[in-house]
Every structure is written in C-alpha cells, then in structure tokens.
Design a protein around this motif. Structure first.
Motif, PDB file in Angstrom:
ATOM      1  N   SER A 250      51.069  10.376 -40.962  1.00 49.56           N
ATOM      2  CA  SER A 250      49.719  10.462 -41.527  1.00 49.56           C
ATOM      3  C   SER A 250      49.418   9.263 -42.418  1.00 49.56           C
ATOM      4  N   ALA A 403      44.814  13.694 -32.743  1.00 48.47           N
ATOM      5  CA  ALA A 403      44.826  13.436 -34.184  1.00 48.47           C
ATOM      6  C   ALA A 403      43.960  14.453 -34.907  1.00 48.47           C
ATOM      7  N   VAL A 414      44.253  10.910 -41.757  1.00 50.68           N
ATOM      8  CA  VAL A 414      44.480  10.949 -40.313  1.00 50.68           C
ATOM      9  C   VAL A 414      45.915  11.381 -40.062  1.00 50.68           C
ATOM     10  N   GLN A 415      46.088  12.459 -39.315  1.00 49.72           N
ATOM     11  CA  GLN A 415      47.415  12.985 -38.989  1.00 49.72           C
ATOM     12  C   GLN A 415      47.664  12.840 -37.494  1.00 49.72           C
ATOM     13  N   ARG A 416      48.737  12.171 -37.124  1.00 54.47           N
ATOM     14  CA  ARG A 416      49.130  12.062 -35.718  1.00 54.47           C
ATOM     15  C   ARG A 416      49.637  13.430 -35.253  1.00 54.47           C
TER      16      ARG A 416
END
Length: 448
Positions: A250, A403, A414-416
């Motif tokens: 993230s 995401a 932003v979180q993968r």
C-alpha cells in the motif's frame, strides 16, 4: 520500405513517416534491472521547461507530439514505448532525444538492450540500434530524432551516464526536486550534442465482464474527457515511482504528491502462454489476442453512502465531473495490441469518495486469467506513478480484484489486492466481487 539494418553508433537514417513508435526493449531475465524509456524535446540542445520531458511521471507532452505508451512484457522480452507524431511537433523543436534509465541496477546487468523505430501506421521497421557495451551506466541516450532540411532523421547515439535519469535530465536543463543519491558525476562518455529521452509509465489491459449490471446505477455517463496531459511543470519534476508488492502492498497518494487532478488507472496485459512451433499455433495465439475481451470496472461507495459500479456493461461509464467522479474511457476490445483499458478518478473530489475497488472481469475469449501477464499502473496527474503486476493465476478465475482505494481522513490510500476470485456456478463476477468485499448491492442481468 524494406527491412532496416541494425545501425552503428553515430550513423543516421531517414524517417519517412508521419508518426513513429520508438520501442526500447531488453531481454526478460530474472533479477535484471527494470528499464524505462523517456524523451526530451529540445530547442538548441536544451529543454524550454520541465514540460518538455516525457517519462513515466509525465506521460504526455502538452502539444500531443510525444506520449508514453507504456510497458509490455512477453516471455522473452520487456518493451517500453514512446509515440512521436511529427505533425504536431512545435516548430521550435528541432530534436527529440530518446533515453533509457535502469531502475534497480546498472545497464551492465541488462542484456539485449535496443531501440527500434517503426512507422506507427504500417508497423514497418525504419531503424534499429542495439547497445552492447554497457557497464556501470544507469542511464543511456540511445538515439535521437532530429530535423534536417525539413525532414526527420534518426541517429544512433549510445551515450551512457553513471548518474542515472536525474543526471541525464539535469544535463538537458530539467530541474529535479529530489536530492541525488550520489554526488553528480560526469557522463561515462562525454555528453554528445544529442538529446536524451526519459522513461514512462506502464500500460494496461482490457477487462472481462460478467452478465450483471447493478440496480444501484452510477451517475449518467458523460462523454469521456481527453486523457489528462501533463501541463507545463510549474514545480520541478519528480523522478520517483512506486511499485507495490506483497511485502509492501500500500501507499498514500498524498505522500506521493497525488492530491489533485485526474488519477489515471491503466490495465495492460500480454498472453503469456508459449506455443510450441509456429504456423497454425501462432494463428491460435493471434486469435486469442483478438478475441479476448477484458473489462476494467470499479465498485464505488461515496461519503454520503451511495454505491454503484462503473463498467462498460450496461453503458455505466460514470462521470468525472459529477458523482461518482470516476470515468471509464470506453470499452477497448482490441486486446494487448492496444493501450489497454483506462479509467480516471477525479482527485479534486476525493473527499466525496469513501472507497473504490478497481477490478477486472473476463467478458469473453478466455475461461480464466491463466496465461495472462497483467500490469496495473495508477498515474496521478501530479505525483509519482504507482504500478504493480499480477501474480500468475492458478485457479479458474474470471474476476480479479486489482486495487482498493480508501479515504483515510482525506488522504487516499492505494492497496494492491491482486486477488483472483472464482465465481460459484450461476453467479456473475460482479456479484462474486461484491460478496468478497461486502459492498451489499443488488444486481440484475445486463449486457453490452
């Protein structure tokens, strides 16, 4: 025009085309540094401003003459491509330098480095230069397009720098706002009169779509706005980019400078399967590219509790100027030969967004994501690019969460996700991802 021959340093060739693709490529090898392509638009050997630098954090010149098309990964090579439209090059510009920079090592660890110029209309190769003598360099001027007596030509340069993209860009008048990691050193060879080009962002791919359109529909679609073009840079350019991984999944958009303007989301892919033999089996590979229809989508929840989906299914393309402030550029069915699927999020209204889940579905052309290599790039209009690749798919998945963007006190994180989901029999991909993330929407069958 017949096939071009590989050029030697210092040689030049005419470029009889209205627009060209400039491809910087290398062999795909484990542990090799990533290579980014970039371009500098020069007047008398210098840029006029930082806006004349096209690279991963500034992917399009304001004139439209040069844009970064992005990266593609194939089983044997990785390419990064720039597009140059000579018809829109401003009269003052007399040279466009094409450069490459290594991220994570030196060019001595990169094999098969080359630059290739092709006619954007016909695909015919016009020029190619292979760089074979790199050692400690971390940036290279591979070649330059230059104007001579009203006609464009390409010259092979092969000029190395041990100071990276920052040293190369600074040499041509770019101001960089990040401190150098090492004291500036002179270029490995003496800086030539040739221009330099920096690297750019990565592209994206098309997405699959299930048979489901939400009852809670998003705001009426408005015509897709033009992709944001990097405005003349008032502040020094940032060379930073962020790659999300399993161990570091993230990132804060605010910390990367991405607090306003349009956030462009790009999905790009390549078919990874290798076919033994050519002929008929090559035809299968081409058909798989042509028939594969991926759909990039987004579930959203606004701060006032409204929920919906942005997707091509049901023509729910959204809007950048009114809720949900998310817009899908269109349904691109041309596959990996295109620039993929693109979506924009208006960060000027980020306070009205609670969470956004970006996902991709297979609409047709494949039974799962197996054998697809996909790259996701989030490019803020102001700020560092964020990218990540999807892991290999080993389950019969037709929907993948890419995401999750969440609002934490006004800052978007932003979180993968890179999470492959397998729908139950009779359950659409949209319902499947809704259930996995607790969106709680009602769905009815829909179609394109």
């Amino acid at each position: 025009m017949g096939a071009s021959m590989t050029m030697h340093k210092g040689t030049n060739v005419a470029v009889p085309a209205g627009a060209v693709r400039v491809e910087v490529g290398r062999h795909a090898a484990p542990g090799a540094p990533d290579v980014d392509a970039s371009a500098l638009l020069l007047v008398a050997g210098k840029v006029r401003s930082d806006a004349d630098f096209v690279f991963y954090n500034q992917p399009a010149h304001a004139s439209g003459a040069v844009r970064h098309e992005g990266k593609r990964t194939a089983p044997d090579r990785v390419t990064d491509t720039l597009v140059v439209d000579f018809g829109t090059v401003e009269p003052a510009i007399d040279r466009i330098v094409v450069a490459a920079s290594a991220d994570g090592g030196t060019f001595g660890r990169v094999s098969g480095l080359y630059v290739r110029v092709t006619d954007a209309a016909s695909g015919a190769e016009l020029a190619r230069f292979d760089s074979t003598d790199a050692t400690v360099e971390t940036a290279f001027i591979l070649g330059e397009l230059y104007l001579r007596q009203g006609a464009w030509k390409f010259r092979a340069v092969g000029q190395g720098y041990s100071t990276g993209l920052e040293g190369l860009a600074t040499d041509f008048g770019i101001s960089v706002d990040e401190p150098q990691q090492t004291p500036p050193a002179p270029p490995v060879p003496q800086a030539p009169a040739a221009p330099v080009t920096p690297p750019q962002p990565r592209p994206a791919a098309q997405a699959p779509a299930p048979v489901a359109a939400p009852v809670v529909a998003p705001a009426p679609a408005t015509p897709a706005p033009a992709t944001p073009v990097a405005p003349p840079a008032a502040a020094p350019v940032r060379l930073t980019k962020v790659t999300l991984t399993k161990s570091a999944p993230s990132v804060s958009l605010a910390k990367q400078g991405g607090t306003s303007g349009a956030l462009r989301v790009n999905l790009n892919w390549e078919v990874r399967k290798q076919f033994k033999g050519w002929g008929a089996k090559l035809g299968r590979a081409v058909a798989m590219h042509a028939d594969l229809d991926l759909d990039l989508c987004a579930l959203y929840e606004l701060a006032d509790g409204r929920k919906g989906v942005v997707q091509s299914l049901g023509n729910a393309f959204g809007s950048l100027t009114r809720p949900p402030f998310i817009h899908l550029d269109g349904d691109d069915r041309t596959g990996a030969l295109s620039t993929g699927e693109n979506m924009s999020i208006n960060l000027d209204h980020k306070d009205l967004l609670r969470r956004v889940l970006i996902f991709v579905t297979i609409y047709e052309g494949a039974r799962s994501f197996a054998d697809l290599h996909a790259t996701v790039t989030l490019q803020p209009q102001n700020g560092a690019a964020i990218d990540f690749s999807l892991d290999e798919c080993t389950v019969p998945s037709t929907v993948c969460a890419l995401a999750l963007i969440t609002n934490n006190g006004g800052d978007l994180t932003v979180q993968r996700e890179a999470r492959y989901l397998v729908p139950d029999r009779g359950v659409s991909p949209q319902r499947t991802i809704d259930a996995a993330y607790g969106w709680g929407m009602n769905w009815t069958p829909g179609r394109k």
